[in-house]
Design a protein around this motif. Structure first.
Motif, PDB file in Angstrom:
ATOM      1  N   TRP A 139       0.856  -1.190   0.000  1.00  0.00           N
ATOM      2  CA  TRP A 139       0.000   0.000   0.000  1.00  0.00           C
ATOM      3  C   TRP A 139       0.892   1.240   0.000  1.00  0.00           C
ATOM      4  O   TRP A 139       0.699   2.166  -0.784  1.00  0.00           O
ATOM      5  CB  TRP A 139      -0.915  -0.019   1.217  1.00  0.00           C
TER       6      TRP A 139
ATOM      7  N   ASP B 141      -2.982  -8.971  -1.265  1.00  0.00           N
ATOM      8  CA  ASP B 141      -4.314  -8.717  -1.816  1.00  0.00           C
ATOM      9  C   ASP B 141      -5.005  -7.566  -1.095  1.00  0.00           C
ATOM     10  O   ASP B 141      -5.873  -6.892  -1.655  1.00  0.00           O
ATOM     11  CB  ASP B 141      -5.182  -9.969  -1.733  1.00  0.00           C
TER      12      ASP B 141
ATOM     13  N   GLY C 141      -5.291  -4.164  -2.596  1.00  0.00           N
ATOM     14  CA  GLY C 141      -6.395  -3.994  -3.528  1.00  0.00           C
ATOM     15  C   GLY C 141      -6.073  -3.223  -4.792  1.00  0.00           C
ATOM     16  O   GLY C 141      -5.154  -3.563  -5.530  1.00  0.00           O
ATOM     17  N   ALA C 142      -6.829  -2.165  -5.008  1.00  0.00           N
ATOM     18  CA  ALA C 142      -6.734  -1.380  -6.240  1.00  0.00           C
ATOM     19  C   ALA C 142      -5.387  -0.683  -6.384  1.00  0.00           C
ATOM     20  O   ALA C 142      -5.042  -0.231  -7.476  1.00  0.00           O
ATOM     21  CB  ALA C 142      -7.854  -0.351  -6.281  1.00  0.00           C
ATOM     22  N   ARG C 143      -4.612  -0.606  -5.324  1.00  0.00           N
ATOM     23  CA  ARG C 143      -3.314   0.071  -5.401  1.00  0.00           C
ATOM     24  C   ARG C 143      -2.208  -0.829  -5.960  1.00  0.00           C
ATOM     25  O   ARG C 143      -1.136  -0.338  -6.321  1.00  0.00           O
ATOM     26  CB  ARG C 143      -2.910   0.602  -4.029  1.00  0.00           C
ATOM     27  N   LEU C 144      -2.442  -2.118  -6.056  1.00  0.00           N
ATOM     28  CA  LEU C 144      -1.402  -3.028  -6.540  1.00  0.00           C
ATOM     29  C   LEU C 144      -0.835  -2.626  -7.903  1.00  0.00           C
ATOM     30  O   LEU C 144       0.393  -2.627  -8.069  1.00  0.00           O
ATOM     31  CB  LEU C 144      -1.914  -4.471  -6.575  1.00  0.00           C
ATOM     32  N   PRO C 145      -1.646  -2.270  -8.884  1.00  0.00           N
ATOM     33  CA  PRO C 145      -1.078  -1.882 -10.175  1.00  0.00           C
ATOM     34  C   PRO C 145      -0.232  -0.605 -10.121  1.00  0.00           C
ATOM     35  O   PRO C 145       0.530  -0.328 -11.045  1.00  0.00           O
ATOM     36  CB  PRO C 145      -2.306  -1.676 -11.068  1.00  0.00           C
ATOM     37  N   GLU C 146      -0.337   0.150  -9.042  1.00  0.00           N
ATOM     38  CA  GLU C 146       0.415   1.391  -8.903  1.00  0.00           C
ATOM     39  C   GLU C 146       1.794   1.188  -8.288  1.00  0.00           C
ATOM     40  O   GLU C 146       2.616   2.109  -8.268  1.00  0.00           O
ATOM     41  CB  GLU C 146      -0.383   2.381  -8.054  1.00  0.00           C
TER      42      GLU C 146
ATOM     43  N   ASP D 162      -3.097 -14.242  -6.869  1.00  0.00           N
ATOM     44  CA  ASP D 162      -4.058 -13.258  -7.376  1.00  0.00           C
ATOM     45  C   ASP D 162      -3.470 -11.854  -7.330  1.00  0.00           C
ATOM     46  O   ASP D 162      -3.610 -11.076  -8.283  1.00  0.00           O
ATOM     47  CB  ASP D 162      -5.355 -13.298  -6.567  1.00  0.00           C
TER      48      ASP D 162
ATOM     49  N   ARG E 147      -2.031  -8.806 -10.440  1.00  0.00           N
ATOM     50  CA  ARG E 147      -2.428  -7.397 -10.518  1.00  0.00           C
ATOM     51  C   ARG E 147      -1.241  -6.446 -10.505  1.00  0.00           C
ATOM     52  O   ARG E 147      -1.377  -5.275 -10.819  1.00  0.00           O
ATOM     53  CB  ARG E 147      -3.379  -7.084  -9.370  1.00  0.00           C
TER      54      ARG E 147
ATOM     55  N   ARG F 249       2.026  -4.623 -11.803  1.00  0.00           N
ATOM     56  CA  ARG F 249       2.534  -4.241 -13.126  1.00  0.00           C
ATOM     57  C   ARG F 249       4.044  -4.021 -13.096  1.00  0.00           C
ATOM     58  O   ARG F 249       4.658  -3.824 -14.122  1.00  0.00           O
ATOM     59  CB  ARG F 249       1.828  -2.971 -13.627  1.00  0.00           C
TER      60      ARG F 249
END
Length: 101
Positions: free
Chosen positions: A4, A24, A27-32, A54, A58, A60
């Motif tokens: 995070w 996990d 969450g949505a911050r993983l690609p960042e 999982d 996600r 990158r």
């Protein structure tokens, strides 16, 4: 928490290692996340292994999932923490610039 924080553009960590963690939850911050990331999971911890797979999908950034055979969640089995140390040391050695004195 480390992933995070690593997603924050101001943080700029050189590398991240997560041992038996729950990436996990970032969450949505993983690609960042831009720092090279090593996820270390026990081979005898199937639930956390699936969660790490999982999360890895996600990411990158440069990343790797290392599975320590026979290790459970706390890596209490003989030799498993030593293996974690070897993996983390190699990751940081490969991904962190040497200090200039």
């Amino acid at each position: 928490a480390a992933l995070w924080a690593a997603a924050d553009p101001a943080a700029r960590p050189a590398a991240v290692v997560s041992r038996g963690g729950r990436p996990d939850l970032a969450g949505a911050r993983l690609p960042e996340v831009t720092a090279p990331t090593l996820l270390i999971v026990g081979g005898a911890d199937p639930m956390v292994l699936d969660l790490n797979r999982d999360a890895q999908a996600r990411l990158r950034c440069e990343n790797r999932l290392a599975v320590v055979p026979r290790a459970t969640h706390l890596f209490e089995e003989p030799g498993t923490l030593e293996r974690v140390t070897e993996l983390a040391c190699a990751w940081f050695t490969d991904h962190m610039a040497p200090a200039h004195v």
